[in-house]
Each structure stands twice: as structure tokens, then as C-alpha cells.
Design an enzyme around this catalytic site. Structure first.
Site, short mmCIF file in Angstrom:
data_model
loop_
_atom_site.label_atom_id
_atom_site.label_comp_id
_atom_site.label_asym_id
_atom_site.label_seq_id
_atom_site.Cartn_x
_atom_site.Cartn_y
_atom_site.Cartn_z
CE LYS A 7 121.59 54.38 -30.74
NZ LYS A 7 122.91 55.02 -30.49
CE1 TYR A 31 125.60 53.23 -35.00
CE2 TYR A 31 125.17 51.13 -33.93
CZ TYR A 31 124.86 52.47 -34.12
OH TYR A 31 123.82 53.04 -33.42
CG ASN A 87 122.94 57.97 -28.20
OD1 ASN A 87 122.52 56.85 -28.49
ND2 ASN A 87 123.78 58.63 -28.97
CG HIS A 91 120.54 54.76 -35.62
ND1 HIS A 91 121.81 55.23 -35.91
CD2 HIS A 91 119.95 54.50 -36.83
CE1 HIS A 91 121.98 55.23 -37.24
NE2 HIS A 91 120.87 54.80 -37.82
CD GLU A 108 121.74 53.90 -41.11
OE1 GLU A 108 120.67 54.40 -40.70
OE2 GLU A 108 122.85 54.38 -40.83
P1 IDP Z 1 124.60 59.61 -33.85
O1 IDP Z 1 123.91 58.37 -33.29
O2 IDP Z 1 124.16 60.86 -33.16
O3 IDP Z 1 124.51 59.69 -35.36
P2 IDP Z 1 127.38 58.77 -34.24
O4 IDP Z 1 128.53 59.71 -34.21
O5 IDP Z 1 126.95 58.24 -35.58
O6 IDP Z 1 126.16 59.47 -33.48
O7 IDP Z 1 127.74 57.54 -33.30
C1 IDP Z 1 127.00 56.35 -33.31
C2 IDP Z 1 126.71 55.94 -31.88
O8 IDP Z 1 127.95 55.58 -31.25
C3 IDP Z 1 126.13 57.04 -31.00
O9 IDP Z 1 124.73 57.17 -31.14
C4 IDP Z 1 126.53 56.56 -29.61
O10 IDP Z 1 125.67 55.51 -29.16
C5 IDP Z 1 127.90 55.96 -29.88
N1 IDP Z 1 128.99 56.96 -29.67
C6 IDP Z 1 129.29 58.03 -30.44
N2 IDP Z 1 130.35 58.70 -29.96
C7 IDP Z 1 130.74 58.03 -28.86
C8 IDP Z 1 131.81 58.23 -27.90
O11 IDP Z 1 132.60 59.16 -28.00
N3 IDP Z 1 131.88 57.32 -26.88
C9 IDP Z 1 131.01 56.26 -26.77
N4 IDP Z 1 130.01 56.05 -27.64
C10 IDP Z 1 129.87 56.92 -28.67
MG MG Z 2 125.28 58.36 -36.81
#
Ligand code: IDP
Ligand code: MG
Length: 156
Positions: A9, A49, A112, A115, A126
Site C-alpha cells: 500500500k 473495495y 496497514n 493488502h 481482484e
Molecule cells: P484486511 O485488509 O485485513 O482484509 P478489511 O476488513 O478487508 O481488512 O478492510 C480493508 C482495509 O480497510 C484495511 O486493510 C484497512 O486499510 C481499512 N480498514 C479496515 N477497517 C478499518 C477501520 O475500522 N478504520 C479505518 N480503516 C479500516
Molecule cells: Mg479484506
């Protein structure tokens, strides 16, 4: 063999962590079958997304993912999807286990670093979004020693 979409990312690129993160996937034994440095458009971010469209963090997520370049990767291996998710760690980097990418290099829930597709259906969707041109098939010499050739590579 399974394939998965990995994105390093914008925060990973900006922090100079691409090489380190890519090494973790490579050293585990995953094979790179496509890789490109690119800027994600708002349209592509929206498609990628789609499942999160109604979530409160969605506008911020699209802004983050489109603000700066990413590295997109297609990785291949037995159980690649689950293995990559395990290497990445929990979504919230602050809570991710030490030893995982997010646990070792991150402190944020949204920024984070990486992805990874979460199911075979998501991976296929994807991968076609990010690599419409397809992937590069090749034989990895290392796989003859990374995998059990009879049980896992089905070679006699
Ligand atoms: P993942 O990347 O671990 O699969 P997902 O639940 O699919 O997590 O969420 C997609 C992305 O959205 C996350 O990687 C993170 O960057 C962002 N995200 C997820 N939950 C939150 C939140 O509660 N606040 C802000 N950003 C979030
Ligand atoms: Mg995800």
C-alpha cells in the site's frame, strides 16, 4: 496451486518498506507471477473495495489507496491466500502479532501496509482488476526444494 493479489500500500512505498515486505513473501516460498508499480485510480479503488462501500471508513480508504503509488503483485503457491494473510497479520497493525508484517512494521488500523485477497473468489476478481493483461507463468527451480515433489508438486 493458488494465486492471490497482494498490494504493497501507499504507506509501504512511502516508508521504503517494499523490498522488506516483498522479501518476506519470497523467502516464505511464494512465487511472483506478476508485479507492477502503479497509481490506483478512484474507479479501480472503488471496484477493489466494493464490499466496503457502506462502511464509515470507505471514503478515507479510497483516498488513502489513491494518494500515492502502490506495488501490485500476483503471488502463487499451495494455499497462497491463507499463507499470505497469515504473514500479513491482523487488520489492525496495533494488535497484529509480532512476526507478522503488520505486527512488525505498523501501528495503524487503516495504514496497514499490505493488502491480500481473502478467498479464492476475491483473488480471482481482484487479479483480473489489477492484471487484466494476465500473469506470467514460469517454473521456479526453488520449488523443487521448497515443496515435497511427490506429495505437493505431483511429480513422480
Ligand atoms: P484486511 O485488509 O485485513 O482484509 P478489511 O476488513 O478487508 O481488512 O478492510 C480493508 C482495509 O480497510 C484495511 O486493510 C484497512 O486499510 C481499512 N480498514 C479496515 N477497517 C478499518 C477501520 O475500522 N478504520 C479505518 N480503516 C479500516
Ligand atoms: Mg479484506
Amino acid at each position: 496451486m493458488e494465486r492471490t493479489l497482494i498490494l504493497l500500500k501507499p504507506d509501504a512505498v512511502q516508508r521504503g518498506l517494499c523490498g522488506t515486505l516483498l522479501s518476506r513473501f519470497e523467502e516464505k516460498g511464494l512465487k511472483i507471477v506478476a508485479m507492477k508499480f502503479m497509481k490506483i485510480t478512484p474507479d479501480l479503488a472503488g471496484k477493489h473495495y466494493e464490499a466496503h462501500k457502506e462502511r464509515p471508513f470507505y471514503p478515507g480508504l479510497v483516498k488513502f489507496m489513491t494518494c500515492s503509488p502502490v506495488v501490485a503483485l500476483a503471488l502463487e503457491g499451495n494455499n497462497a491466500i491463507k499463507i499470505c494473510r497469515t504473514l500479513m497479520g491482523a487488520t489492525n497493525s496495533a494488535e497484529a502479532a509480532p512476526g507478522t508484517m503488520r505486527g512488525d512494521f505498523g501501528v495503524s488500523r487503516s495504514y496497514n501496509l499490505v493488502h491480500g485477497s481473502d478467498s479464492p473468489e476475491a483473488a480471482s476478481r481482484e487479479l483480473s482488476l489489477f492484471f487484466p493483461e494476465g500473469i506470467v507463468s514460469w517454473d521456479s527451480a526453488a520449488w523443487n526444494w521448497a515443496y515435497d515433489p511427490i506429495e505437493e508438486l505431483k511429480k513422480s
